[in-house]
Design a protein around this motif. Structure first.
Motif, short mmCIF file in Angstrom:
data_model
loop_
_atom_site.label_atom_id
_atom_site.label_comp_id
_atom_site.label_asym_id
_atom_site.label_seq_id
_atom_site.Cartn_x
_atom_site.Cartn_y
_atom_site.Cartn_z
N GLU A 36 0.76 -0.97 0.09
CA GLU A 36 0.06 -0.02 0.02
C GLU A 36 0.83 1.29 -0.05
OE1 GLU A 36 -3.44 0.65 -0.03
OE2 GLU A 36 -3.67 -1.21 -0.20
N ILE A 37 0.73 2.27 -0.90
CA ILE A 37 1.33 3.31 -0.87
C ILE A 37 0.51 4.39 -1.12
CG2 ILE A 37 2.17 3.13 -3.24
CD1 ILE A 37 4.89 4.14 -2.33
N THR A 38 0.52 5.92 -0.85
CA THR A 38 0.02 6.91 -1.33
C THR A 38 0.52 7.52 -2.58
OG1 THR A 38 1.41 8.32 -0.02
CG2 THR A 38 -0.57 7.53 1.13
N GLU A 39 -0.15 8.30 -3.16
CA GLU A 39 0.02 9.06 -4.37
C GLU A 39 1.35 9.85 -4.21
OE1 GLU A 39 -0.43 9.05 -7.50
OE2 GLU A 39 -2.12 7.93 -7.82
N VAL A 40 1.24 10.68 -2.97
CA VAL A 40 2.26 11.34 -2.30
C VAL A 40 3.69 10.68 -2.20
CG1 VAL A 40 3.23 12.69 -0.66
CG2 VAL A 40 0.79 13.07 -1.51
N LYS A 41 3.59 9.47 -1.61
CA LYS A 41 4.74 8.70 -1.49
C LYS A 41 5.31 8.02 -2.70
CE LYS A 41 5.86 8.74 3.02
NZ LYS A 41 7.30 9.24 3.32
N LEU A 42 4.32 7.61 -3.64
CA LEU A 42 4.67 7.09 -4.55
C LEU A 42 5.71 8.01 -5.70
CD1 LEU A 42 4.61 4.38 -6.61
CD2 LEU A 42 2.62 5.26 -7.45
N LYS A 43 5.12 9.28 -5.75
CA LYS A 43 5.68 10.30 -6.40
C LYS A 43 7.42 10.56 -5.70
CE LYS A 43 2.53 13.13 -8.75
NZ LYS A 43 1.36 14.00 -8.59
N GLU A 44 7.20 10.68 -4.48
CA GLU A 44 8.42 10.70 -3.91
C GLU A 44 9.60 9.53 -4.16
OE1 GLU A 44 8.26 11.47 0.59
OE2 GLU A 44 9.48 9.56 0.73
N PHE A 45 8.99 8.30 -4.05
CA PHE A 45 9.85 7.10 -4.58
C PHE A 45 10.14 7.31 -5.94
CE2 PHE A 45 9.58 3.42 -6.93
CZ PHE A 45 10.78 2.64 -6.51
N MET A 46 9.41 7.72 -6.91
CA MET A 46 9.59 7.68 -8.38
C MET A 46 10.69 8.73 -8.64
SD MET A 46 8.33 5.87 -10.25
CE MET A 46 6.95 4.35 -10.44
N GLY A 47 10.71 9.91 -7.95
CA GLY A 47 11.72 10.98 -7.94
C GLY A 47 13.12 10.27 -7.45
N LYS A 48 13.06 9.62 -6.62
CA LYS A 48 14.29 9.05 -5.92
C LYS A 48 14.80 7.96 -7.09
CE LYS A 48 13.67 10.01 -0.94
NZ LYS A 48 13.42 9.43 0.14
N ALA A 49 13.88 7.11 -7.50
CA ALA A 49 14.14 6.06 -8.47
C ALA A 49 14.84 6.56 -9.73
CB ALA A 49 12.93 5.33 -8.85
N HIS A 50 14.38 7.57 -10.17
CA HIS A 50 14.86 8.26 -11.56
C HIS A 50 16.33 8.79 -11.10
CE1 HIS A 50 10.78 8.65 -13.22
NE2 HIS A 50 11.63 8.55 -14.44
N THR A 51 16.67 9.14 -9.85
CA THR A 51 18.32 9.46 -9.79
C THR A 51 18.99 8.18 -9.85
OG1 THR A 51 18.41 9.29 -7.32
CG2 THR A 51 17.44 11.42 -8.21
N ILE A 52 18.35 6.92 -9.53
CA ILE A 52 19.31 5.73 -9.64
C ILE A 52 19.21 5.12 -11.00
CG2 ILE A 52 19.49 3.27 -8.67
CD1 ILE A 52 18.11 4.55 -6.19
N MET A 53 18.27 5.06 -11.78
CA MET A 53 17.95 4.29 -12.97
C MET A 53 19.04 5.05 -14.13
SD MET A 53 13.90 3.95 -13.04
CE MET A 53 13.90 2.83 -14.51
N ASP A 54 19.13 4.12 -14.76
CA ASP A 54 19.81 4.46 -16.30
C ASP A 54 18.47 4.21 -17.28
OD1 ASP A 54 20.80 4.48 -19.14
OD2 ASP A 54 22.43 3.35 -18.55
N LEU A 55 17.97 5.25 -17.78
CA LEU A 55 16.72 5.22 -18.24
C LEU A 55 16.86 4.54 -19.52
CD1 LEU A 55 14.89 8.55 -17.57
CD2 LEU A 55 14.47 6.14 -16.42
N ASP A 56 18.16 4.58 -20.17
CA ASP A 56 18.35 3.72 -21.58
C ASP A 56 18.55 2.25 -21.44
OD1 ASP A 56 18.01 5.93 -22.87
OD2 ASP A 56 20.32 6.64 -22.53
#
Lengths: 87, 87
Positions: A36-56
């Motif tokens: 279970e996760i809130t929209e706000v927490k999911l956005k926070e997670f996504m922001g952090k995930a993007h800094t880790i990921m190599d999107l290619d």
């Protein structure tokens, strides 16, 4: 909201992603998380995930459901849950 | 019924499991599949999967939903869909 998250992340980055995911969701298999996760927490997670990921090269698939009860989960074989909940 | 299937299968057996899963579902990431499937077809698949799996070491997680529209799917990063639909 209930989510299932599956990642496919390069070896160099996978340890950081695992640690991040475990802060927000429950680890249920190698690269699979749920919880279970809130929209706000999911956005926070996504922001952090993007800094880790190599999107290619990396990918995350996210399945969202408003209600967990709409999904029935079944595990066949070994349950590979986390050994511990502590990070 | 709509299902999401994630496997974690030993290297010696993974090629056979991949081939089996692709006969029944759509491949969306490394070890992740999704698709519409009937109860009968799912049982058929499960029977075959059991003959491939080492139940002490391998695992399959299956999420079932009566309706695909109850789940919202989002892909971040690379889309690793199958290169081809032919086996």
């Amino acid at each position: 909201m209930y989510v299932i998250l599956v990642y496919d992340i390069g070896e160099m980055r996978v340890a950081r992603m695992l640690k991040l995911c475990r802060k927000y969701l429950n680890w249920i298999q190698n690269s699979v998380f749920e919880g279970e996760i809130t929209e706000v927490k999911l956005k926070e997670f996504m922001g952090k995930a993007h800094t880790i990921m190599d999107l290619d090269n990396d990918s995350i698939i996210l399945f969202k459901s408003r209600e967990q009860r709409w999904l029935d989960k079944q595990i066949i074989g070994v349950e590979r849950g986390p050994v511990t909940n502590f990070l």
